[in-house]
Scaffold this motif. Structure first.
Motif, PDB file in Angstrom:
ATOM      1  N   SER A 151       0.852  -1.195   0.000  1.00 46.03           N
ATOM      2  CA  SER A 151       0.000   0.000   0.000  1.00 46.03           C
ATOM      3  C   SER A 151       0.883   1.238   0.000  1.00 46.03           C
ATOM      4  CB  SER A 151      -0.917   0.009   1.225  1.00 46.03           C
ATOM      5  OG  SER A 151      -0.165   0.278   2.399  1.00 46.03           O
ATOM      6  N   ALA A 152       0.215   2.386  -0.084  1.00 48.96           N
ATOM      7  CA  ALA A 152       0.927   3.660  -0.054  1.00 48.96           C
ATOM      8  C   ALA A 152       1.088   4.183   1.363  1.00 48.96           C
ATOM      9  CB  ALA A 152       0.169   4.687  -0.904  1.00 48.96           C
ATOM     10  N   LEU A 153       0.715   3.375   2.355  1.00 47.68           N
ATOM     11  CA  LEU A 153       0.820   3.815   3.738  1.00 47.68           C
ATOM     12  C   LEU A 153       2.274   3.780   4.206  1.00 47.68           C
ATOM     13  CD1 LEU A 153      -2.188   1.835   5.245  1.00 47.68           C
ATOM     14  CD2 LEU A 153      -2.148   4.247   4.601  1.00 47.68           C
ATOM     15  N   ILE A 154       2.581   4.638   5.164  1.00 44.44           N
ATOM     16  CA  ILE A 154       3.891   4.628   5.810  1.00 44.44           C
ATOM     17  C   ILE A 154       3.799   3.719   7.030  1.00 44.44           C
ATOM     18  CG2 ILE A 154       5.595   6.015   7.052  1.00 44.44           C
ATOM     19  CD1 ILE A 154       4.727   8.390   5.382  1.00 44.44           C
ATOM     20  N   ALA A 155       4.738   2.818   7.174  1.00 46.23           N
ATOM     21  CA  ALA A 155       4.756   1.891   8.311  1.00 46.23           C
ATOM     22  C   ALA A 155       6.095   1.997   9.015  1.00 46.23           C
ATOM     23  CB  ALA A 155       4.512   0.459   7.837  1.00 46.23           C
ATOM     24  N   ARG A 156       6.062   2.203  10.317  1.00 46.75           N
ATOM     25  CA  ARG A 156       7.288   2.272  11.128  1.00 46.75           C
ATOM     26  C   ARG A 156       7.297   1.079  12.076  1.00 46.75           C
ATOM     27  NH1 ARG A 156       8.000   8.391  13.243  1.00 46.75           N
ATOM     28  NH2 ARG A 156       9.846   7.397  14.156  1.00 46.75           N
ATOM     29  N   ALA A 157       8.282   0.212  11.905  1.00 43.68           N
ATOM     30  CA  ALA A 157       8.382  -1.002  12.715  1.00 43.68           C
ATOM     31  C   ALA A 157       8.770  -0.641  14.144  1.00 43.68           C
ATOM     32  CB  ALA A 157       9.405  -1.948  12.114  1.00 43.68           C
ATOM     33  N   VAL A 158       8.135  -1.306  15.113  1.00 43.59           N
ATOM     34  CA  VAL A 158       8.437  -1.039  16.521  1.00 43.59           C
ATOM     35  C   VAL A 158       8.881  -2.287  17.268  1.00 43.59           C
ATOM     36  CG1 VAL A 158       6.918   0.966  16.674  1.00 43.59           C
ATOM     37  CG2 VAL A 158       5.999  -1.311  17.144  1.00 43.59           C
ATOM     38  N   GLY A 159       8.750  -3.465  16.666  1.00 43.68           N
ATOM     39  CA  GLY A 159       9.160  -4.689  17.342  1.00 43.68           C
ATOM     40  C   GLY A 159       8.424  -5.881  16.790  1.00 43.68           C
ATOM     41  N   ASN A 160       8.455  -6.958  17.538  1.00 41.92           N
ATOM     42  CA  ASN A 160       7.817  -8.199  17.116  1.00 41.92           C
ATOM     43  C   ASN A 160       7.145  -8.870  18.306  1.00 41.92           C
ATOM     44  OD1 ASN A 160       8.928  -8.847  14.161  1.00 41.92           O
ATOM     45  ND2 ASN A 160      10.605  -7.967  15.356  1.00 41.92           N
ATOM     46  N   VAL A 161       6.119  -9.650  18.005  1.00 44.93           N
ATOM     47  CA  VAL A 161       5.505 -10.503  19.024  1.00 44.93           C
ATOM     48  C   VAL A 161       5.637 -11.953  18.575  1.00 44.93           C
ATOM     49  CG1 VAL A 161       3.897  -8.735  19.816  1.00 44.93           C
ATOM     50  CG2 VAL A 161       3.198 -10.306  18.006  1.00 44.93           C
ATOM     51  N   ARG A 162       5.640 -12.838  19.560  1.00 44.75           N
ATOM     52  CA  ARG A 162       5.852 -14.249  19.272  1.00 44.75           C
ATOM     53  C   ARG A 162       4.739 -15.079  19.896  1.00 44.75           C
ATOM     54  NH1 ARG A 162       9.420 -11.096  19.856  1.00 44.75           N
ATOM     55  NH2 ARG A 162       8.980 -10.917  22.085  1.00 44.75           N
ATOM     56  N   SER A 163       4.646 -16.314  19.471  1.00 42.56           N
ATOM     57  CA  SER A 163       3.711 -17.266  20.062  1.00 42.56           C
ATOM     58  C   SER A 163       4.512 -18.167  20.997  1.00 42.56           C
ATOM     59  CB  SER A 163       3.040 -18.092  18.968  1.00 42.56           C
ATOM     60  OG  SER A 163       2.049 -18.926  19.505  1.00 42.56           O
ATOM     61  N   ILE A 164       4.226 -18.082  22.299  1.00 41.93           N
ATOM     62  CA  ILE A 164       5.073 -18.688  23.327  1.00 41.93           C
ATOM     63  C   ILE A 164       4.314 -19.777  24.083  1.00 41.93           C
ATOM     64  CG2 ILE A 164       6.112 -18.207  25.583  1.00 41.93           C
ATOM     65  CD1 ILE A 164       7.124 -15.614  24.491  1.00 41.93           C
ATOM     66  N   VAL A 165       4.983 -20.903  24.315  1.00 42.75           N
ATOM     67  CA  VAL A 165       4.477 -21.965  25.177  1.00 42.75           C
ATOM     68  C   VAL A 165       5.129 -21.799  26.547  1.00 42.75           C
ATOM     69  CG1 VAL A 165       4.270 -24.452  25.543  1.00 42.75           C
ATOM     70  CG2 VAL A 165       4.175 -23.515  23.217  1.00 42.75           C
ATOM     71  N   CYS A 166       4.342 -21.851  27.600  1.00 41.37           N
ATOM     72  CA  CYS A 166       4.904 -21.609  28.925  1.00 41.37           C
ATOM     73  C   CYS A 166       4.128 -22.361  29.996  1.00 41.37           C
ATOM     74  CB  CYS A 166       4.920 -20.109  29.236  1.00 41.37           C
ATOM     75  SG  CYS A 166       3.287 -19.352  29.176  1.00 41.37           S
ATOM     76  N   ALA A 167       4.746 -22.489  31.144  1.00 37.22           N
ATOM     77  CA  ALA A 167       4.149 -23.128  32.315  1.00 37.22           C
ATOM     78  C   ALA A 167       4.859 -22.609  33.549  1.00 37.22           C
ATOM     79  CB  ALA A 167       4.270 -24.647  32.220  1.00 37.22           C
ATOM     80  N   SER A 168       4.298 -22.866  34.707  1.00 35.92           N
ATOM     81  CA  SER A 168       4.929 -22.409  35.943  1.00 35.92           C
ATOM     82  C   SER A 168       6.112 -23.310  36.292  1.00 35.92           C
ATOM     83  CB  SER A 168       3.915 -22.424  37.089  1.00 35.92           C
ATOM     84  OG  SER A 168       3.617 -23.760  37.450  1.00 35.92           O
ATOM     85  N   PRO A 169       7.127 -22.792  36.985  1.00 35.95           N
ATOM     86  CA  PRO A 169       8.243 -23.625  37.431  1.00 35.95           C
ATOM     87  C   PRO A 169       7.778 -24.805  38.280  1.00 35.95           C
ATOM     88  CG  PRO A 169       8.789 -21.301  37.664  1.00 35.95           C
ATOM     89  CD  PRO A 169       7.343 -21.366  37.294  1.00 35.95           C
ATOM     90  N   ALA A 170       6.737 -24.610  39.101  1.00 40.48           N
ATOM     91  CA  ALA A 170       6.240 -25.695  39.947  1.00 40.48           C
ATOM     92  C   ALA A 170       5.652 -26.816  39.098  1.00 40.48           C
ATOM     93  CB  ALA A 170       5.198 -25.167  40.932  1.00 40.48           C
ATOM     94  N   TYR A 171       4.895 -26.453  38.070  1.00 32.16           N
ATOM     95  CA  TYR A 171       4.323 -27.489  37.205  1.00 32.16           C
ATOM     96  C   TYR A 171       5.427 -28.258  36.479  1.00 32.16           C
ATOM     97  CZ  TYR A 171       2.055 -29.789  33.299  1.00 32.16           C
ATOM     98  OH  TYR A 171       1.654 -30.742  32.392  1.00 32.16           O
ATOM     99  N   LEU A 172       6.413 -27.548  35.938  1.00 36.04           N
ATOM    100  CA  LEU A 172       7.489 -28.217  35.211  1.00 36.04           C
ATOM    101  C   LEU A 172       8.311 -29.109  36.130  1.00 36.04           C
ATOM    102  CD1 LEU A 172       8.608 -25.244  32.936  1.00 36.04           C
ATOM    103  CD2 LEU A 172       7.245 -27.233  32.269  1.00 36.04           C
ATOM    104  N   ALA A 173       8.485 -28.700  37.380  1.00 40.09           N
ATOM    105  CA  ALA A 173       9.221 -29.539  38.334  1.00 40.09           C
ATOM    106  C   ALA A 173       8.463 -30.829  38.627  1.00 40.09           C
ATOM    107  CB  ALA A 173       9.471 -28.757  39.619  1.00 40.09           C
ATOM    108  N   ALA A 174       7.142 -30.735  38.644  1.00 46.23           N
ATOM    109  CA  ALA A 174       6.329 -31.910  38.980  1.00 46.23           C
ATOM    110  C   ALA A 174       6.088 -32.825  37.783  1.00 46.23           C
ATOM    111  CB  ALA A 174       4.989 -31.463  39.564  1.00 46.23           C
TER     112      ALA A 174
END
Length: 303
Positions: A151-174
Motif C-alpha cells: 500500500s501507499a501507507l507509511i509503516a514504522r516497525a516497533v518490534g515483534n511478538v511471538r507465540s510462546i508456550v509456557c508453564a509455571s516452574p512448579a508445574y514443570l518440576a512436577a
C-alpha cells in the motif's frame, strides 16, 4: 471565486440544515451560496446536493467530496496556524485504530501518558483486530500486529511478538519439561478459548511448519484466565508474547520449546502518506513509536 472559497461554501452545508442557514453562517446571501454550489457542480460534472421541500441532502458523490473538503480545510487551517506560530503544541482531533488485546496489555498506559503530554488532542480510539482502509474510514494512525499489505501507507516497525508456550516452574518440576513439541501430548494443556477440547498449535521444526493437535485438560474463556491458571500450576498454555513479559521476567512462568517457535509477527505503526503529516499525527506517531520500541514486550526475548 477560488476553489478554497467554493469548498468553504460547500462545507458550511454540512454544519447547517439548509442553504439559507449555511449562507447565514458564512455571512453571505443565499443566492451567493446557491450560485457557488452550482458552479462547483458544473466544474466537477457531478450532482453534489439533492434538493427537496425538506431541504438539501448530500448525494453519494457529495458525501465523498464533503469528506475530502473537511480534511483539506482542516489541513489548511493547521498550516496557517503553524506559520503564525499558534501551535505551541499539537491540538485537534486524532482518530486511531488499535488492536484489542494488544491495547489492553501494552497500549492503554501509553495512550494515557500521551493524552497527559498533549492535553489539546482529542483522541477517538477504535479497537479492532483487522487491517482497515485508512482513507475510507478517516483514520489518522493505526497500530498493526501483522504484515502490512502492499500500500501507499507509511509503516514504522516497533518490534515483534511471538507465540510462546509456557508453564509455571512448579508445574514443570512436577511433570517434567517438554523437550520437543510432541511431548505436549503427555501434558495438561490449557486452551485460551472457551469450550475447546483440543488445541492445534503450530511450530517450526527444521525450518518447516508443523502442527501438534492434542486434547486439553482445561479450557478458559479468556486469555488472561488461561495465563492465571498456568501461573498457578494448572498446566501448559500457549499465547502471544505481549501479555507474558511480566510473568516471564518475574519467574512466575517459564518459556519452553523456544527453538520450535514459529516466526515472529511484526508490530507496526501505520499512517497515511503525506508530504507533511499534521502535527497531531506526527506527535502521536513519534511518541508511540519511541515508547513501543522501548517496551519490554517488544524485545526479541521477553525472558
Amino acid at each position: 471565486m477560488g476553489r478554497h472559497h467554493e469548498m468553504l461554501m460547500f462545507h458550511a452545508i454540512s454544519q447547517s440544515p439548509s442553504l439559507a442557514s449555511a449562507a447565514q453562517r458564512l455571512n453571505v446571501s443565499g443566492p451567493t451560496v446557491v450560485r457557488a454550489i452550482a458552479r462547483l457542480e458544473a466544474r466537477l460534472g457531478v450532482q453534489l446536493l439533492s434538493r427537496s421541500t425538506r431541504g438539501v441532502l448530500l448525494t453519494e458523490a457529495g458525501a465523498a467530496f464533503m469528506a475530502d473538503c473537511s480534511r483539506i480545510l482542516k489541513e489548511v487551517d493547521e498550516a496557517e496556524a503553524c506559520a503564525q506560530g499558534l501551535h505551541v503544541q499539537a491540538q485537534g482531533s486524532l482518530t486511531v485504530l488499535l488492536p484489542l488485546l494488544f491495547s489492553r496489555y501494552v497500549m492503554a498506559p501509553l495512550l494515557a501518558d500521551y493524552m497527559d503530554l498533549y492535553p489539546e488532542i482529542r483522541v477517538f480510539a477504535q479497537y479492532h483486530d483487522r487491517i482497515a482502509n485508512m482513507n475510507e474510514e478517516g483514520l489518522d494512525v493505526a497500530v498493526l500486529v501483522g504484515h502490512l499489505p502492499s500500500s501507499a501507507l507509511i509503516a514504522r516497525a516497533v518490534g515483534n511478538v511471538r507465540s510462546i508456550v509456557c508453564a509455571s516452574p512448579a508445574y514443570l518440576a512436577a511433570h517434567g519439561e517438554p523437550v520437543v513439541p510432541q511431548d505436549l501430548r503427555n501434558h495438561r494443556l490449557i486452551a485460551t478459548q472457551a469450550n475447546q477440547d483440543r488445541v492445534q498449535w503450530s511450530f517450526q521444526m527444521q525450518g518447516e511448519p508443523s502442527n501438534i493437535r492434542a486434547r486439553t485438560r482445561l479450557s478458559c474463556a479468556t486469555l488472561q484466565s488461561a495465563i492465571d491458571a498456568a501461573t498457578h500450576g494448572a498446566g501448559v498454555t500457549r499465547c502471544v508474547s505481549y501479555p507474558l513479559y511480566d510473568y516471564l521476567n518475574s519467574g512466575r512462568l517459564r518459556r519452553v520449546l523456544q527453538p520450535y517457535e514459529p516466526p515472529s509477527t511484526p508490530v507496526q505503526v501505520v499512517y497515511r502518506e503525506r508530504r507533511k503529516a499534521p502535527m497531531r499525527v506526527r506527535s502521536f506517531v513519534d511518541y508511540i513509536v519511541e515508547r513501543l520500541r522501548e517496551h519490554p514486550a517488544m524485545r526479541p526475548d521477553v525472558c
